[in-house]
Design a protein around this motif. Structure first.
Motif, PDB file in Angstrom:
ATOM      1  N   GLY A 174       0.846  -1.190   0.000  1.00  0.00           N
ATOM      2  CA  GLY A 174       0.000   0.000   0.000  1.00  0.00           C
ATOM      3  C   GLY A 174       0.877   1.233   0.000  1.00  0.00           C
ATOM      4  O   GLY A 174       2.035   1.182  -0.436  1.00  0.00           O
ATOM      5  N   GLY A 175       0.340   2.336   0.513  1.00  0.00           N
ATOM      6  CA  GLY A 175       1.130   3.554   0.696  1.00  0.00           C
ATOM      7  C   GLY A 175       1.659   4.145  -0.603  1.00  0.00           C
ATOM      8  O   GLY A 175       1.018   4.067  -1.651  1.00  0.00           O
ATOM      9  N   GLU A 176       2.851   4.721  -0.500  1.00  0.00           N
ATOM     10  CA  GLU A 176       3.423   5.459  -1.632  1.00  0.00           C
ATOM     11  C   GLU A 176       3.679   4.608  -2.862  1.00  0.00           C
ATOM     12  O   GLU A 176       3.562   5.080  -3.990  1.00  0.00           O
ATOM     13  N   VAL A 177       4.097   3.362  -2.640  1.00  0.00           N
ATOM     14  CA  VAL A 177       4.389   2.528  -3.811  1.00  0.00           C
ATOM     15  C   VAL A 177       3.101   2.259  -4.580  1.00  0.00           C
ATOM     16  O   VAL A 177       3.083   2.282  -5.817  1.00  0.00           O
ATOM     17  N   LEU A 178       2.016   2.041  -3.867  1.00  0.00           N
ATOM     18  CA  LEU A 178       0.720   1.848  -4.535  1.00  0.00           C
ATOM     19  C   LEU A 178       0.349   3.070  -5.365  1.00  0.00           C
ATOM     20  O   LEU A 178      -0.071   2.964  -6.528  1.00  0.00           O
ATOM     21  N   GLY A 179       0.510   4.254  -4.784  1.00  0.00           N
ATOM     22  CA  GLY A 179       0.182   5.485  -5.510  1.00  0.00           C
ATOM     23  C   GLY A 179       0.997   5.620  -6.785  1.00  0.00           C
ATOM     24  O   GLY A 179       0.463   5.932  -7.859  1.00  0.00           O
ATOM     25  N   ALA A 180       2.283   5.350  -6.678  1.00  0.00           N
ATOM     26  CA  ALA A 180       3.162   5.475  -7.847  1.00  0.00           C
ATOM     27  C   ALA A 180       2.854   4.397  -8.882  1.00  0.00           C
ATOM     28  O   ALA A 180       2.892   4.634 -10.092  1.00  0.00           O
ATOM     29  N   ALA A 181       2.524   3.215  -8.420  1.00  0.00           N
ATOM     30  CA  ALA A 181       2.202   2.117  -9.345  1.00  0.00           C
ATOM     31  C   ALA A 181       0.941   2.453 -10.144  1.00  0.00           C
ATOM     32  O   ALA A 181       0.905   2.258 -11.370  1.00  0.00           O
ATOM     33  N   LEU A 182      -0.094   2.979  -9.478  1.00  0.00           N
ATOM     34  CA  LEU A 182      -1.330   3.353 -10.183  1.00  0.00           C
ATOM     35  C   LEU A 182      -1.028   4.383 -11.269  1.00  0.00           C
ATOM     36  O   LEU A 182      -1.586   4.353 -12.363  1.00  0.00           O
ATOM     37  N   ASN A 183      -0.115   5.282 -10.950  1.00  0.00           N
ATOM     38  CA  ASN A 183       0.288   6.303 -11.914  1.00  0.00           C
ATOM     39  C   ASN A 183       0.899   5.683 -13.172  1.00  0.00           C
ATOM     40  O   ASN A 183       0.687   6.168 -14.283  1.00  0.00           O
ATOM     41  N   ARG A 184       1.628   4.610 -13.015  1.00  0.00           N
ATOM     42  CA  ARG A 184       2.356   4.003 -14.138  1.00  0.00           C
ATOM     43  C   ARG A 184       1.626   2.820 -14.745  1.00  0.00           C
ATOM     44  O   ARG A 184       2.154   2.148 -15.636  1.00  0.00           O
ATOM     45  N   MET A 185       0.429   2.525 -14.269  1.00  0.00           N
ATOM     46  CA  MET A 185      -0.263   1.340 -14.797  1.00  0.00           C
ATOM     47  C   MET A 185      -0.825   1.569 -16.184  1.00  0.00           C
ATOM     48  O   MET A 185      -1.208   2.679 -16.546  1.00  0.00           O
ATOM     49  N   ASN A 186      -0.862   0.510 -16.951  1.00  0.00           N
ATOM     50  CA  ASN A 186      -1.451   0.533 -18.279  1.00  0.00           C
ATOM     51  C   ASN A 186      -2.967   0.369 -18.193  1.00  0.00           C
ATOM     52  O   ASN A 186      -3.501  -0.097 -17.184  1.00  0.00           O
ATOM     53  N   VAL A 187      -3.636   0.713 -19.289  1.00  0.00           N
ATOM     54  CA  VAL A 187      -5.056   0.432 -19.432  1.00  0.00           C
ATOM     55  C   VAL A 187      -5.256  -1.079 -19.262  1.00  0.00           C
ATOM     56  O   VAL A 187      -4.433  -1.864 -19.710  1.00  0.00           O
ATOM     57  N   TRP A 188      -6.315  -1.456 -18.577  1.00  0.00           N
ATOM     58  CA  TRP A 188      -6.639  -2.842 -18.235  1.00  0.00           C
ATOM     59  C   TRP A 188      -5.677  -3.432 -17.199  1.00  0.00           C
ATOM     60  O   TRP A 188      -5.577  -4.646 -17.062  1.00  0.00           O
ATOM     61  N   GLY A 189      -5.001  -2.575 -16.463  1.00  0.00           N
ATOM     62  CA  GLY A 189      -4.096  -3.064 -15.430  1.00  0.00           C
ATOM     63  C   GLY A 189      -4.848  -3.713 -14.279  1.00  0.00           C
ATOM     64  O   GLY A 189      -6.040  -3.475 -14.077  1.00  0.00           O
ATOM     65  N   ARG A 190      -4.142  -4.568 -13.561  1.00  0.00           N
ATOM     66  CA  ARG A 190      -4.727  -5.240 -12.408  1.00  0.00           C
ATOM     67  C   ARG A 190      -3.840  -5.055 -11.179  1.00  0.00           C
ATOM     68  O   ARG A 190      -2.627  -5.188 -11.294  1.00  0.00           O
ATOM     69  N   VAL A 191      -4.452  -4.785 -10.046  1.00  0.00           N
ATOM     70  CA  VAL A 191      -3.722  -4.665  -8.788  1.00  0.00           C
ATOM     71  C   VAL A 191      -4.205  -5.767  -7.863  1.00  0.00           C
ATOM     72  O   VAL A 191      -5.388  -5.815  -7.507  1.00  0.00           O
ATOM     73  N   ALA A 192      -3.318  -6.684  -7.495  1.00  0.00           N
ATOM     74  CA  ALA A 192      -3.650  -7.722  -6.524  1.00  0.00           C
ATOM     75  C   ALA A 192      -3.266  -7.187  -5.151  1.00  0.00           C
ATOM     76  O   ALA A 192      -2.083  -7.025  -4.855  1.00  0.00           O
ATOM     77  N   CYS A 193      -4.265  -6.882  -4.323  1.00  0.00           N
ATOM     78  CA  CYS A 193      -4.016  -6.283  -3.007  1.00  0.00           C
ATOM     79  C   CYS A 193      -3.804  -7.392  -1.990  1.00  0.00           C
ATOM     80  O   CYS A 193      -4.766  -8.020  -1.539  1.00  0.00           O
ATOM     81  N   CYS A 194      -2.552  -7.610  -1.638  1.00  0.00           N
ATOM     82  CA  CYS A 194      -2.193  -8.719  -0.747  1.00  0.00           C
ATOM     83  C   CYS A 194      -2.043  -8.240   0.688  1.00  0.00           C
ATOM     84  O   CYS A 194      -2.356  -8.951   1.629  1.00  0.00           O
ATOM     85  N   GLY A 195      -1.565  -7.014   0.850  1.00  0.00           N
ATOM     86  CA  GLY A 195      -1.351  -6.500   2.193  1.00  0.00           C
ATOM     87  C   GLY A 195      -0.974  -5.041   2.126  1.00  0.00           C
ATOM     88  O   GLY A 195      -0.824  -4.469   1.044  1.00  0.00           O
ATOM     89  N   ALA A 196      -0.860  -4.437   3.291  1.00  0.00           N
ATOM     90  CA  ALA A 196      -0.594  -3.004   3.347  1.00  0.00           C
ATOM     91  C   ALA A 196       0.453  -2.745   4.415  1.00  0.00           C
ATOM     92  O   ALA A 196       0.244  -1.983   5.339  1.00  0.00           O
ATOM     93  N   VAL A 197       1.602  -3.409   4.247  1.00  0.00           N
ATOM     94  CA  VAL A 197       2.602  -3.391   5.310  1.00  0.00           C
ATOM     95  C   VAL A 197       3.078  -1.970   5.618  1.00  0.00           C
ATOM     96  O   VAL A 197       3.468  -1.672   6.744  1.00  0.00           O
ATOM     97  N   ALA A 198       2.967  -1.057   4.643  1.00  0.00           N
ATOM     98  CA  ALA A 198       3.356   0.335   4.892  1.00  0.00           C
ATOM     99  C   ALA A 198       2.473   0.973   5.955  1.00  0.00           C
ATOM    100  O   ALA A 198       2.855   1.964   6.572  1.00  0.00           O
ATOM    101  N   ASN A 199       1.276   0.408   6.154  1.00  0.00           N
ATOM    102  CA  ASN A 199       0.339   1.010   7.103  1.00  0.00           C
ATOM    103  C   ASN A 199       0.193   0.246   8.410  1.00  0.00           C
ATOM    104  O   ASN A 199      -0.539   0.674   9.287  1.00  0.00           O
ATOM    105  N   TYR A 200       0.879  -0.894   8.543  1.00  0.00           N
ATOM    106  CA  TYR A 200       0.660  -1.701   9.742  1.00  0.00           C
ATOM    107  C   TYR A 200       1.429  -1.171  10.946  1.00  0.00           C
ATOM    108  O   TYR A 200       0.897  -1.084  12.038  1.00  0.00           O
ATOM    109  N   ASP A 201       2.704  -0.861  10.718  1.00  0.00           N
ATOM    110  CA  ASP A 201       3.593  -0.644  11.855  1.00  0.00           C
ATOM    111  C   ASP A 201       3.897   0.832  12.042  1.00  0.00           C
ATOM    112  O   ASP A 201       5.051   1.244  12.065  1.00  0.00           O
ATOM    113  N   THR A 202       2.846   1.624  12.167  1.00  0.00           N
ATOM    114  CA  THR A 202       3.035   3.063  12.291  1.00  0.00           C
ATOM    115  C   THR A 202       1.826   3.674  12.990  1.00  0.00           C
ATOM    116  O   THR A 202       0.724   3.138  12.930  1.00  0.00           O
ATOM    117  N   ALA A 203       2.070   4.816  13.635  1.00  0.00           N
ATOM    118  CA  ALA A 203       0.956   5.530  14.262  1.00  0.00           C
ATOM    119  C   ALA A 203       0.244   6.407  13.237  1.00  0.00           C
ATOM    120  O   ALA A 203      -0.845   6.896  13.481  1.00  0.00           O
TER     121      ALA A 203
END
Lengths: 330, 330
Positions: free
Chosen positions: B220-249
């Protein structure tokens, strides 16, 4: 010699779009070349996507200041140099905001005059197709499930909600306070949520006591965030548009529940563009025409009179003034 | 009489998890009831999801302070009061962080001792299944496409990337600077991106010159944002986890490209939980075991020695210390 009035996309909006972003111009009457058809426009459609085209590249190339404003419409063939078209034919295309357009025959779709022109441009056109394919092919509701629709009083939302009702779902729509009762009384929604009243999560929870299985998203923004919060496991989000982010200088950030809720609730969130389903349009047109004829679906239209009103009508849409499909009679 | 060391989830982390959140306790040896099996744990798995369980409800019920910390592991049957199990059997289950556990026979999976224990808990276990089903069933890459994997040096990411390579894709992983070369040299990734170096969109663009078709998202987090920016038409995102958001306040907000990019690029974004595919686990186990045997997939493991090290090992994972599957030898 007759002239052709055109609305030019003149200045990029910094925030909300309005008459100041357009200039009215009188251009020469277009002359159809071989293979082309001259069309007099009669009804022009106004769509939230118009605003997105002014902002940047979308699924179509960006509009640039100086271009005739883009937009779908219905018209009558005046002169034809293309096989298959004769004067008087009822045709639709992306004419842009102008009184006349000369276009290649292949850019035009011919329509049956048995249907009302407002329906051809609305429930039987791109609007209805968007609702039909977005709900059924992307959202895939099953009888007994709960379907939430944002922008539910708008052109696409009002049709999507009624189709979901026909599928045997509980249907809830979000809109402004003044249109909530109309959604329930006129269009048969089970409940409506005023998205401006605060505590959206709580309001959706109250209106959807068994959670949300399918969310048909016309808005993005806060309603999307609250919907993800209330979605059930195996929920589906059909991403149709993000009108909350089109007409503003400060688009909302993405919903904080992405990707967290997507993982824990195995949600599928999928964007679509109606043109991708165009090969299957007869299926949708037949279904929608049948439902309208049988009185199972109402197709509310909001017709503004006069070509001069185009910019005002567009601004009014973002101010939430229209009920159902907004169009201008040229 | 022998005792049973247990790590208790004692205090909820405010931000980053560490040894201060756990207490070591000596409990009485559990006694198996009828239908139960007593297991001595030998290898305990550490997973990013462990952190999410401490924070709130996920796909499993929330852990509460005072509970034995939850976690999957491998062990040896010591005593059996359940049909089908005898002392010496190699079995896996959610034992929690403890040296011994008494569990009903139906909660246990028996394993073939022909496989390495580290592989049973890693590439042939939940980890490998997560990579296999998430990539192939949710991401659905096709030969020639570009697959981006975040957390690519981690347990799941390292396997997902190698499977994508076997499918004939260009594979790019994001990780920390010190593991980039390892991804390329050891695991055969085509390129690696250091996500800490700034300008993520530019770095992904350079590493994925034909855009991103499938993004396997562990962070998740920043890498997800950047990936969406670079995705092609008909792209697929398999959301497996959001480790960027687990271990933080301060979890990052959602990606601003949602839902805008999803609509214009018709992206499908879908979350999954590996247990939903459990009925098909033999298919994945067979494929993974075959690939490992044939040397087509490497299954890197990072084994920390000593039950006392459990909390440190978990904290180390969020500090990005491990390469491949992290586990503790009890």
């Amino acid at each position: 010699m007759a002239t052709n009035k055109q609305w030019i996309y003149a200045r990029k909006p910094n925030a909300q779009v309005g008459p100041g972003n357009f200039d009215l111009r009188e251009a020469a009457m277009p002359q159809p070349k071989d293979g082309e058809v001259l069309v007099r426009t009669t009804l022009l459609s106004l769509d939230p996507a118009s605003r997105a085209w002014m902002q940047g590249q979308t699924y179509r190339s960006q509009l640039n200041p100086g271009d005739v404003m883009a937009g779908w419409g219905l018209g009558e063939v005046v002169e034809s140099k293309a096989p298959g078209f004769v004067p008087g034919d009822l045709v639709s295309a992306d004419y842009g905001w102008q009184q006349y357009a000369a276009l290649p025959g292949r850019a035009l779709t011919k329509h049956d005059k048995a249907h009302k022109p407002e329906h051809i441009l609305g429930v039987l056109g791109i609007t209805g197709l968007t609702a039909y394919f977005g709900l059924l092919d992307v959202g895939r509701p099953r009888p007994g499930e709960t379907v939430l629709v944002s922008g539910a009083a708008g052109a696409v939302g009002s049709i999507a909600g009624q189709i979901a009702k026909l599928m045997g779902c509980r249907v809830v729509g979000t809109t402004r306070a003044d249109k909530c009762q109309w959604l329930v009384d006129e269009l048969g929604f089970d409940a409506a949520v005023d998205y401006t009243a605060g505590n959206l999560v709580g309001a959706i929870k109250a209106a959807c006591p068994r959670g949300v299985d399918v969310y048909f998203d016309n808005t993005g923004g806060e309603v999307l965030g609250a919907a993800l919060n209330r979605m059930n496991v195996w929920g589906r989000v059909a991403c149709c548009g993000a009108v909350a982010n089109y007409d503003t200088a400060t688009p909302s950030g993405g919903p904080a529940g992405v990707p967290g809720f997507l993982v824990t609730k195995r949600i599928r969130m999928e964007g679509f563009v109606v043109m991708d389903f165009y090969a299957r349009r007869r299926e949708a047109e037949t279904a929608l025409a049948t439902w309208v004829e049988q009185g199972k679906i109402k197709a509310p239209v909001d017709v503004v009179e006069g070509f001069d009103k185009m910019p005002e009508a567009l601004a009014g849409m973002f101010a939430g003034k229209n009920r159902g499909k907004l169009m201008v009679r040229v």
